[in-house]
Structure formats: structure tokens, C-alpha cells
Write a protein that holds these residues in place. Structure first.
Motif, short mmCIF file in Angstrom:
data_model
loop_
_atom_site.label_atom_id
_atom_site.label_comp_id
_atom_site.label_asym_id
_atom_site.label_seq_id
_atom_site.Cartn_x
_atom_site.Cartn_y
_atom_site.Cartn_z
N GLY A 223 5.87 -1.37 -3.18
CA GLY A 223 6.77 -1.58 -1.91
C GLY A 223 7.67 -0.07 -1.56
O GLY A 223 7.88 0.45 -2.49
N ILE A 224 7.64 0.24 -0.37
CA ILE A 224 8.78 0.95 0.08
C ILE A 224 9.99 0.50 0.32
O ILE A 224 10.06 -0.66 0.94
N CYS A 225 10.97 0.74 -0.65
CA CYS A 225 12.37 -0.26 -0.47
C CYS A 225 13.28 0.37 0.35
O CYS A 225 13.16 1.58 0.68
N SER A 226 13.93 -0.42 1.15
CA SER A 226 14.86 -0.31 2.31
C SER A 226 16.10 0.76 1.74
O SER A 226 16.33 1.46 2.35
N GLY A 227 16.17 0.31 0.47
CA GLY A 227 17.27 1.31 0.02
C GLY A 227 17.10 2.57 -0.07
O GLY A 227 17.90 3.63 0.04
N THR B 86 1.65 8.31 1.96
CA THR B 86 2.96 7.92 1.63
C THR B 86 4.09 8.35 2.60
O THR B 86 5.09 7.56 3.09
N GLN B 87 3.86 9.75 2.89
CA GLN B 87 4.85 10.02 3.88
C GLN B 87 4.83 9.46 5.20
O GLN B 87 6.08 9.19 5.72
N GLU B 88 3.55 9.21 5.83
CA GLU B 88 3.86 8.22 6.94
C GLU B 88 4.26 7.07 6.93
O GLU B 88 5.05 6.61 7.56
N ALA B 89 4.02 6.46 5.58
CA ALA B 89 4.65 5.06 5.29
C ALA B 89 6.16 5.14 5.34
O ALA B 89 6.84 4.45 5.76
N TYR B 90 6.50 6.21 4.72
CA TYR B 90 8.08 6.17 4.45
C TYR B 90 8.66 6.35 6.07
O TYR B 90 9.73 5.96 6.29
N ARG B 91 8.14 7.33 6.72
CA ARG B 91 8.82 7.57 8.11
C ARG B 91 8.42 6.28 8.90
O ARG B 91 9.50 6.16 9.62
N LEU B 92 7.51 5.63 8.73
CA LEU B 92 7.48 4.60 9.63
C LEU B 92 8.46 3.41 9.21
O LEU B 92 9.29 2.59 9.96
N ALA B 93 8.79 3.01 7.71
CA ALA B 93 9.77 2.16 7.46
C ALA B 93 11.07 2.49 7.81
O ALA B 93 11.89 2.00 8.12
N ARG C 280 11.85 4.40 10.36
CA ARG C 280 11.80 4.21 11.74
C ARG C 280 12.73 2.82 12.15
O ARG C 280 13.33 2.58 13.08
N ALA C 281 12.57 1.86 11.34
CA ALA C 281 13.11 0.38 11.69
C ALA C 281 12.76 -0.10 12.75
O ALA C 281 13.72 -0.64 13.52
N ALA C 282 11.67 -0.09 13.25
CA ALA C 282 11.19 -0.66 14.52
C ALA C 282 10.38 -1.81 14.29
O ALA C 282 10.65 -3.01 13.72
N ASP C 283 8.88 -1.72 14.77
CA ASP C 283 8.09 -2.67 14.39
C ASP C 283 7.66 -2.79 13.25
O ASP C 283 6.25 -3.04 13.14
N SER C 284 8.20 -2.75 12.32
CA SER C 284 7.80 -3.02 10.84
C SER C 284 8.62 -4.02 9.99
O SER C 284 9.91 -3.93 10.41
N LEU C 285 8.00 -4.51 8.86
CA LEU C 285 8.86 -5.28 7.91
C LEU C 285 9.01 -4.56 6.80
O LEU C 285 9.02 -3.35 6.65
N LYS C 286 7.88 -5.22 5.63
CA LYS C 286 7.60 -4.58 4.63
C LYS C 286 6.35 -3.64 4.84
O LYS C 286 5.41 -4.15 5.02
N VAL C 287 6.62 -2.38 4.12
CA VAL C 287 5.45 -1.63 4.16
C VAL C 287 5.37 -1.07 2.82
O VAL C 287 6.17 -0.86 1.89
N LEU C 288 3.78 -1.12 2.63
CA LEU C 288 3.55 -1.20 1.15
C LEU C 288 2.52 -0.07 1.00
O LEU C 288 1.66 0.65 1.85
N ILE C 289 2.35 0.62 -0.01
CA ILE C 289 1.41 1.48 -0.45
C ILE C 289 0.18 0.54 -1.50
O ILE C 289 0.70 0.02 -2.17
N SER C 290 -0.81 0.69 -0.86
CA SER C 290 -1.90 -0.17 -1.27
C SER C 290 -3.08 0.54 -2.20
O SER C 290 -3.41 1.63 -1.59
N PHE C 291 -3.19 0.34 -3.52
CA PHE C 291 -4.19 0.98 -4.25
C PHE C 291 -5.39 0.67 -4.38
O PHE C 291 -5.74 -0.73 -4.46
#
Ligand SMILES: [Zn+2]
Ligand SMILES: [Zn+2]
Length: 348
Positions: free
Chosen positions: A35-39, A328-335, A337-348
Motif C-alpha cells: 500500500g501507499i500510506c497516507s502518512g 510507483t511515482q505515478e501511484a504516489y502522485r495520484l495518492a 492528489r487526494a481526489a478521486d482515489s482512496l487506497k492506492v496499491l502497488i500490485s506485484f
């Protein structure tokens, strides 16, 4: 193996590293979801640790074990791992003795190697022994990612006295994934939807909160939250307020929306040096408690796993986006932005 290393907020690089090999008491996990953590989306917080391999909410499969763990873990075990683990020496550790795990020096110094967003992770002995949980069969790896964040939520609620004997009203400020996990946990604790009020500025998140159990939501970009809570509660204000966002303004709102005898859970820090001014006369006579709650430990992660296994919280309720490690950079940027997303994951 690939890992995602953050150098600064906008500079996350995918780097190659040798796969670590487990020594005595350790295990090697093949990561399946992280998971990408909010903190970790607070630049001042994450950049002081840089450079670091991002992530601390992984789940995966044990693929190799060191000597001495055969009685506990085996190859093929599906697990969720907490990146910090306490010593659990209940006799001698002043903090583990009291269940205050985050203050244990072992907890503070422990970490996963090299970090959570990595194709393989070495689980050190202390993490393996004290806070690596096997995922029951029906749960997915994505469910496993929620153990740590939900553990943080359950710790805060426990510190605030939940589950409560009497009916309580709760105001949840911030409806990102952590706010939504609060709502789901409150429902699991028997708090009625009509007594749960959520607040945010993002329509997607406000709708999600309503769908997942909040009885009312306040769009704070249009409405003053103090007046809104006053109106909704018939002047009583909230028995419990969750201060989610890392802004002093939101913390102020939390203190103002707590009713007489109410509690405020401070779920996030502010930037070092920022000051929250409190009027002692006001909080004394209104008997409002401010309860900080930082991270989580073995008791709350186990409670979180039980709540997920009970079906009260599942990944499909909160996971909105999945990215491969290369993005991961895109995932991080999206999270962030705190808009139309909740939990953003990296999937392996
Ligand atoms: Zn986290
Ligand atoms: Zn300890």
C-alpha cells in the motif's frame, strides 16, 4: 529484484538490488501487494527519511526461511507484515509491559529490509516473531495490505474508549482511506450510521463515505463544519471526533466540534513547529480530551486482521487504484492528489 526508492517527493526511482537471504530467525517474502500510506504523503515527513525504499504495508508469500522458524512459518505461507515490531519483553521493557509498543526501542529501530515497495522483502526475526500475521484462506493479499492501516485506526478508537457501552455520535474529519476505514470500524463496533458524520471537500470521497456507512456528510468547501455538526446533532456536537488531516485548522475544527465530555483523536501529526493553540478554560470546562494516536502494534494488528476476516472491512471497499512497481511515482502522485482515489496499491 526491483525496489522503489524515494529521493525526494517528486523523485522516486526504480532500482535493482540483490535479493537478500534470510539468516537464523528470519524469512524472505515475495511481495504480492503493497500500500501507499497516507502518512508517507506528507513531504516534510517522508523527505526527512530520504533516500528510502518506500512503503510499509506489504503482504506476500514466504518463499524462504532461515533456521529456527520452522515451527512458526513455512514456505508458501501467505502473510501480512508490520514494518515495526516491539521486543515484547513484558518483564523488562518499560513500554511493552504497558502495551505501549510504539515507544519500545526495538519497535522504533525495527524495519523491513529494504522496505515495503520491493519485489522481495527480508523479514527480520523480531518482525517475523511478533507482527507477521498469516492471512486466513478467504482473504486476498490486498486485504492483507489493510492490516497495518486498519490497525492504526483500531488503536486510536481503542484509546478513545471504543467499543463504547452507550450510543455515541462521531464526526470523522477527512474521508480519504483512513477516514473511510474509521467509518467501517465504527460500524463494526456497532455505531449506527445515523450517528456517523463525515467531512471532506472531494465529492467522490463524500459519496463513498455515505455509501459505506456515514449517515451524513459535510462538504467543508461549502459549509462551515462547526455549524453543520451543530445542526445535525441538534446542538449536542459530537462525542468523538477523528482529526484526520495533517492541518492545524482541521485539528481546531475537531476541538470545536467535540461536545461536552467529548474526545478528539489526533490521528495525524502536524509539521514540526506548527502550533495548535488550545484555550485551557474552554477544554477544561467542556472536559474535552485530546488523544494522540501514533501507528499501531501487535495487539491492534491482530484485531484488524480479525475485523477484515469478519468481512467488516475488505480491500474491494477501499482500493481504487493498482499500479505495477515501475509506476510507483505515478501511484504516489495520484495518492497525494487526494481526489478521486482512496487506497492506492502497488500490485506485484
Ligand atoms: Zn501506513
Ligand atoms: Zn519492548
Amino acid at each position: 529484484m526491483k525496489t522503489a526508492r524515494l529521493y525526494s517527493f517528486g523523485d522516486i526511482r526504480i532500482e535493482d538490488m540483490p535479493v537478500p537471504s534470510p539468516g537464523p530467525g528470519e524469512a524472505l517474502m515475495k511481495t504480492m501487494a503493497s500500500g501507499i500510506c497516507s502518512g508517507d504523503l506528507m513531504p516534510w515527513y517522508i523527505e526527512k527519511k530520504a533516500p528510502l525504499v518506500l512503503g510499509h504495508e506489504p503482504s506476500g508469500v514466504i518463499v524462504r526461511t532461515g533456521s529456527g522458524v520452522e515451527d512458526f512459518f513455512a514456505e508458501g505461507d501467505r502473510v501480512s507484515v508490520h514494518h515495526h515490531a516491539p521486543c515484547m519483553d513484558r518483564e523488562n521493557c518499560p513500554f511493552c509491559k504497558k502495551g505501549q509498543f510504539v515507544h519500545c526501542s526495538t519497535w522504533k529501530s525495527s524495519s523491513l529490509i529494504p522496505g515495503g515497495i520491493s519485489e522481495y522483502i527480508l523479514i527480520p526475526a523480531v518482525n517475523l516473531m511478533h507482527d507477521t500475521l498469516k492471512l486466513p484462506e478467504p482473504l486476498s493479499f490486498e486485504d492483507g495490505v489493510l492490516v497495518e492501516p486498519l490497525g492504526c485506526v483500531l488503536k486510536g478508537l481503542r484509546r478513545a474508549g471504543l467499543p463504547a457501552k452507550n450510543a455515541i455520535s462521531v464526526f470523522v474529519i477527512g474521508l480519504g482511506v483512513m477516514g473511510i476505514l474509521h467509518i467501517l470500524a465504527l460500524k463494526a463496533f456497532g455505531v449506527k450510521g445515523e450517528n456517523i458524520i463525515g467531512a471532506d471537500t472531494v465529492p467522490f470521497r463524500l459519496e463513498k463515505a455515505l455509501r459505506l456507512g456515514a449517515g451524513r456528510v459535510v462538504d467543508v468547501s461549502r459549509e462551515d463544519p462547526v455549524q453543520a455538526v451543530k445542526k445535525i446533532t441538534g446542538g449536542q456536537m459530537a462525542d468523538l471526533v477523528i482529526a484526520g488531516p495533517n492541518s492545524v485548522r482541521a485539528m481546531h475544527t475537531a476541538l470545536e466540534t467535540a461536545g461536552p465530555g467529548g474526545k478528539v483523536v489526533l490521528f495525524t501529526p502536524a509539521k514540526p513547529g506548527e502550533v495548535l493553540s488550545i484555550d485551557p478554560n474552554d477544554i477544561y470546562f467542556r472536559e474535552v480530551s485530546l488523544i494522540p494516536s501514533y501507528s499501531t502494534g501487535p495487539e491492534d494488528t491482530r484485531a484488524a486482521l480479525a475485523m477484515i476476516n469478519g468481512g467488516h472491512v475488505r480491500a474491494d471497499m477501499v482500493v481504487t487504484h493498482r499500479f505495477p512497481i515501475g509506476e510507483t511515482q505515478e501511484a504516489y502522485r495520484l495518492a497525494a492528489r487526494a481526489a478521486d482515489s482512496l487506497k492506492v496499491l502497488i500490485s506485484f
